[in-house]
Design a protein around this motif. Sequence first.
Motif, PDB file in Angstrom:
ATOM      1  N   HIS A  79       0.832  -1.209   0.000  1.00 27.86           N
ATOM      2  CA  HIS A  79       0.000   0.000   0.000  1.00 27.86           C
ATOM      3  C   HIS A  79       0.866   1.258   0.000  1.00 27.86           C
ATOM      4  CE1 HIS A  79      -3.229   2.795   0.663  1.00 27.86           C
ATOM      5  NE2 HIS A  79      -2.556   3.301   1.677  1.00 27.86           N
ATOM      6  N   GLY A  80       1.911   1.255   0.851  1.00 33.75           N
ATOM      7  CA  GLY A  80       2.700   2.473   1.070  1.00 33.75           C
ATOM      8  C   GLY A  80       3.360   3.011  -0.185  1.00 33.75           C
ATOM      9  N   PHE A  81       3.941   2.137  -0.982  1.00 36.48           N
ATOM     10  CA  PHE A  81       4.688   2.565  -2.171  1.00 36.48           C
ATOM     11  C   PHE A  81       3.826   3.451  -3.068  1.00 36.48           C
ATOM     12  CE2 PHE A  81       8.343   1.579  -5.006  1.00 36.48           C
ATOM     13  CZ  PHE A  81       7.843   2.074  -6.197  1.00 36.48           C
ATOM     14  N   GLN A  82       2.672   2.914  -3.469  1.00 42.04           N
ATOM     15  CA  GLN A  82       1.860   3.685  -4.416  1.00 42.04           C
ATOM     16  C   GLN A  82       1.125   4.831  -3.722  1.00 42.04           C
ATOM     17  OE1 GLN A  82      -1.830   3.212  -4.593  1.00 42.04           O
ATOM     18  NE2 GLN A  82      -1.569   2.229  -2.600  1.00 42.04           N
ATOM     19  N   SER A  83       0.821   4.646  -2.438  1.00 47.68           N
ATOM     20  CA  SER A  83       0.120   5.693  -1.703  1.00 47.68           C
ATOM     21  C   SER A  83       0.968   6.959  -1.599  1.00 47.68           C
ATOM     22  CB  SER A  83      -0.236   5.186  -0.303  1.00 47.68           C
ATOM     23  OG  SER A  83      -0.692   6.226   0.506  1.00 47.68           O
ATOM     24  N   ALA A  84       2.272   6.762  -1.408  1.00 54.38           N
ATOM     25  CA  ALA A  84       3.161   7.919  -1.248  1.00 54.38           C
ATOM     26  C   ALA A  84       3.091   8.825  -2.482  1.00 54.38           C
ATOM     27  CB  ALA A  84       4.590   7.448  -1.019  1.00 54.38           C
ATOM     28  N   PHE A  85       2.968   8.220  -3.668  1.00 53.38           N
ATOM     29  CA  PHE A  85       2.897   9.039  -4.887  1.00 53.38           C
ATOM     30  C   PHE A  85       1.596   9.841  -4.930  1.00 53.38           C
ATOM     31  CE2 PHE A  85       6.164   6.014  -5.870  1.00 53.38           C
ATOM     32  CZ  PHE A  85       7.082   6.763  -6.583  1.00 53.38           C
ATOM     33  N   ASN A 119      -1.043  10.574 -12.923  1.00 53.56           N
ATOM     34  CA  ASN A 119      -1.677  10.867 -14.206  1.00 53.56           C
ATOM     35  C   ASN A 119      -2.008   9.558 -14.906  1.00 53.56           C
ATOM     36  OD1 ASN A 119       0.414   9.942 -15.855  1.00 53.56           O
ATOM     37  ND2 ASN A 119       1.338  11.948 -16.067  1.00 53.56           N
ATOM     38  N   LYS A 120      -2.682   9.674 -16.011  1.00 53.61           N
ATOM     39  CA  LYS A 120      -3.214   8.468 -16.655  1.00 53.61           C
ATOM     40  C   LYS A 120      -2.111   7.492 -17.072  1.00 53.61           C
ATOM     41  CE  LYS A 120      -6.274   9.935 -19.771  1.00 53.61           C
ATOM     42  NZ  LYS A 120      -7.154  10.919 -20.067  1.00 53.61           N
ATOM     43  N   GLN A 147       1.582   1.686  -9.874  1.00 51.77           N
ATOM     44  CA  GLN A 147       0.867   0.592  -9.204  1.00 51.77           C
ATOM     45  C   GLN A 147       1.590  -0.739  -9.462  1.00 51.77           C
ATOM     46  OE1 GLN A 147      -1.426   1.540  -7.293  1.00 51.77           O
ATOM     47  NE2 GLN A 147      -3.006   2.802  -8.171  1.00 51.77           N
ATOM     48  N   ALA A 148       2.031  -0.942 -10.700  1.00 50.45           N
ATOM     49  CA  ALA A 148       2.721  -2.188 -11.040  1.00 50.45           C
ATOM     50  C   ALA A 148       4.076  -2.248 -10.323  1.00 50.45           C
ATOM     51  CB  ALA A 148       2.913  -2.287 -12.549  1.00 50.45           C
ATOM     52  N   LEU A 149       4.800  -1.127 -10.335  1.00 47.46           N
ATOM     53  CA  LEU A 149       6.104  -1.077  -9.664  1.00 47.46           C
ATOM     54  C   LEU A 149       5.960  -1.393  -8.181  1.00 47.46           C
ATOM     55  CD1 LEU A 149       8.129   2.000 -10.971  1.00 47.46           C
ATOM     56  CD2 LEU A 149       8.752  -0.416 -11.032  1.00 47.46           C
ATOM     57  N   SER A 150       4.869  -0.913  -7.594  1.00 45.16           N
ATOM     58  CA  SER A 150       4.595  -1.121  -6.182  1.00 45.16           C
ATOM     59  C   SER A 150       4.567  -2.618  -5.869  1.00 45.16           C
ATOM     60  CB  SER A 150       3.253  -0.463  -5.885  1.00 45.16           C
ATOM     61  OG  SER A 150       2.872  -0.632  -4.576  1.00 45.16           O
ATOM     62  N   ILE A 151       3.921  -3.377  -6.753  1.00 40.49           N
ATOM     63  CA  ILE A 151       3.822  -4.828  -6.554  1.00 40.49           C
ATOM     64  C   ILE A 151       5.167  -5.492  -6.834  1.00 40.49           C
ATOM     65  CG2 ILE A 151       2.674  -6.924  -7.381  1.00 40.49           C
ATOM     66  CD1 ILE A 151       0.229  -5.093  -7.974  1.00 40.49           C
TER      67      ILE A 151
END
Lengths: 207, 246
Positions: free
Chosen positions: A162-168, A175-176, A183-187
């Motif tokens: 959760h934290g990785f993508q949430s921080a952005f 953006n689109k 999101q993919a990088l987060s996983i």
Amino acid sequence: MSLAGLFLITFLLVHLGLNLLVITNNDPMVFNKAAHFMSTNKLIKVFEIILFGGFLLHIIYALILQAQNWLARPKRYHKTNKSETSPFSKWMIHTAVIVLTFIVMHLFDFYFKSKFGGAPEILVGGEHYHDFASMVVTKFRLPEFVILYLAAFIFLGFHLIHGFQSAFKTLGLNNKTYTPVIQALSIIYTIFVVGGFSAIPLVIYFQ
Amino acid sequence: MKLILKIWRQNSASERGRFVDYSLSDISPESSFLEMLDILNEKLIMEGEEPVVFDHDCREGICGTCGMYINGRPHGPDELITACQLHMRKFSDGDTIVIEPWRARAFPVIKDLTVDRSALDRIIEDGGYISVNTGNAPDANSIPVNKEHADLAMDAAVCIGCGACVAACKNASAMLFVSAKVSHLALLPQGRIEARERVHKLVARMDALGFGNCTNTGACEAECPKGIKLTNIARLNREYYRSRIF
Ligand code: HEM
Ligand code: SF4
Ligand code: FES
């Protein structure tokens, strides 16, 4: 909070890189020398202070944030929230407490021992080194230590996914085009870090 | 349909509330949720008891007044609707339905299921508008607006201020509401002029009113009857940092 979190995310990568030396090299002195460099180099000392600062900042903000958020709903719902959301997000403070407990134990095992004595030492080429490599191997022969370590990283994984993508999002960076990539990088990052750190005890245990 | 209703009864913000169970029978699956509550209240009045106080106005899904927390979800078990648009066919015969008010420090209970949502108005008062009188609608092409921005602004402008986002959020945060208001004005040339002060004042007011902080959990987006997107929150953050730094 988000910046400190992202800083810790990069720190984890460096830490993982060093730890992997234990299982990728047959010579234990490679890891010992790396650890020795990390604990004696002047520049690294500066980074060490920044790192502790980063942790402290993240933890202090986390506590303030969580306290405000709990206070914002003094009376809880009888039938709890059934909304479809990120399950990991709901458990951030809980995974955080587990990770923090692990970090404190971890510091006692390695950091304080290297500073205040207690770690095994070996003499190579007229210089004393802490023999962390053999200490790690001894510990990871114990099943209870392996399980503890793996569990800690699974919870860290929940925190990160959760934290990785949430921080952005917190930083307003979305953006689109890039958000799906983030999101993919987060996983990918979470799997890589949890997998990488978990591989070490598993490889040693089953060796 | 036969139903058991477990409804929160509370006389005022200062008094303690409690759940009271009511049983109802002969409810048509075609009746709306609020009609079902009307039937309960008629029954209570006939029996000489106090009816359950709940908020409602348009009963068309456009005013955002009818907030209530039904079986663990704001506006109940259906997507993209308010409670007045919920129908009893979404439930089964013999169900127990738990009905609670929005629970948030910023939304004190007035009575039973009615809460004081004026905290949202307090936020708007601090700049959720354009200060000059813009007169009649201008000629459509006199101010060029890029199509993508126009669409995003209109998507954000459909927020009806119902407060379901606050009710759904584990932190009782009003970020989705504020982000919708900030977005719909910041994306259009007329609103852009005051965008910097606006985002600042709205966020400050939201914090001062005792709402929680956003943790990007997404419960708000899942429950918003108007489909306001979480991307508006990232835009709010972006606008906020821009207003602080540049
Ligand atoms: C290496 C360890 C850690 C990393 C890499 C990390 C990373 C992150 C990141 C990136 C976020 C998201 C920030 C945002 O959306 O703005 C976050 C949130 C959070 N962190 Fe950590 N963290 C770590 C350790 C900790 C520790 C030790 C605590 C202890 C108190 C903690 C408590 C929290 C809390 C409570 C949140 C919640 C914010 C939310 O619900 O979204 N974290 N962390
Ligand atoms: S953002 Fe959605 S849930 Fe929140 S007040 Fe507006 S319409 Fe209601
Ligand atoms: S009463 Fe107006 S939206 Fe439900």
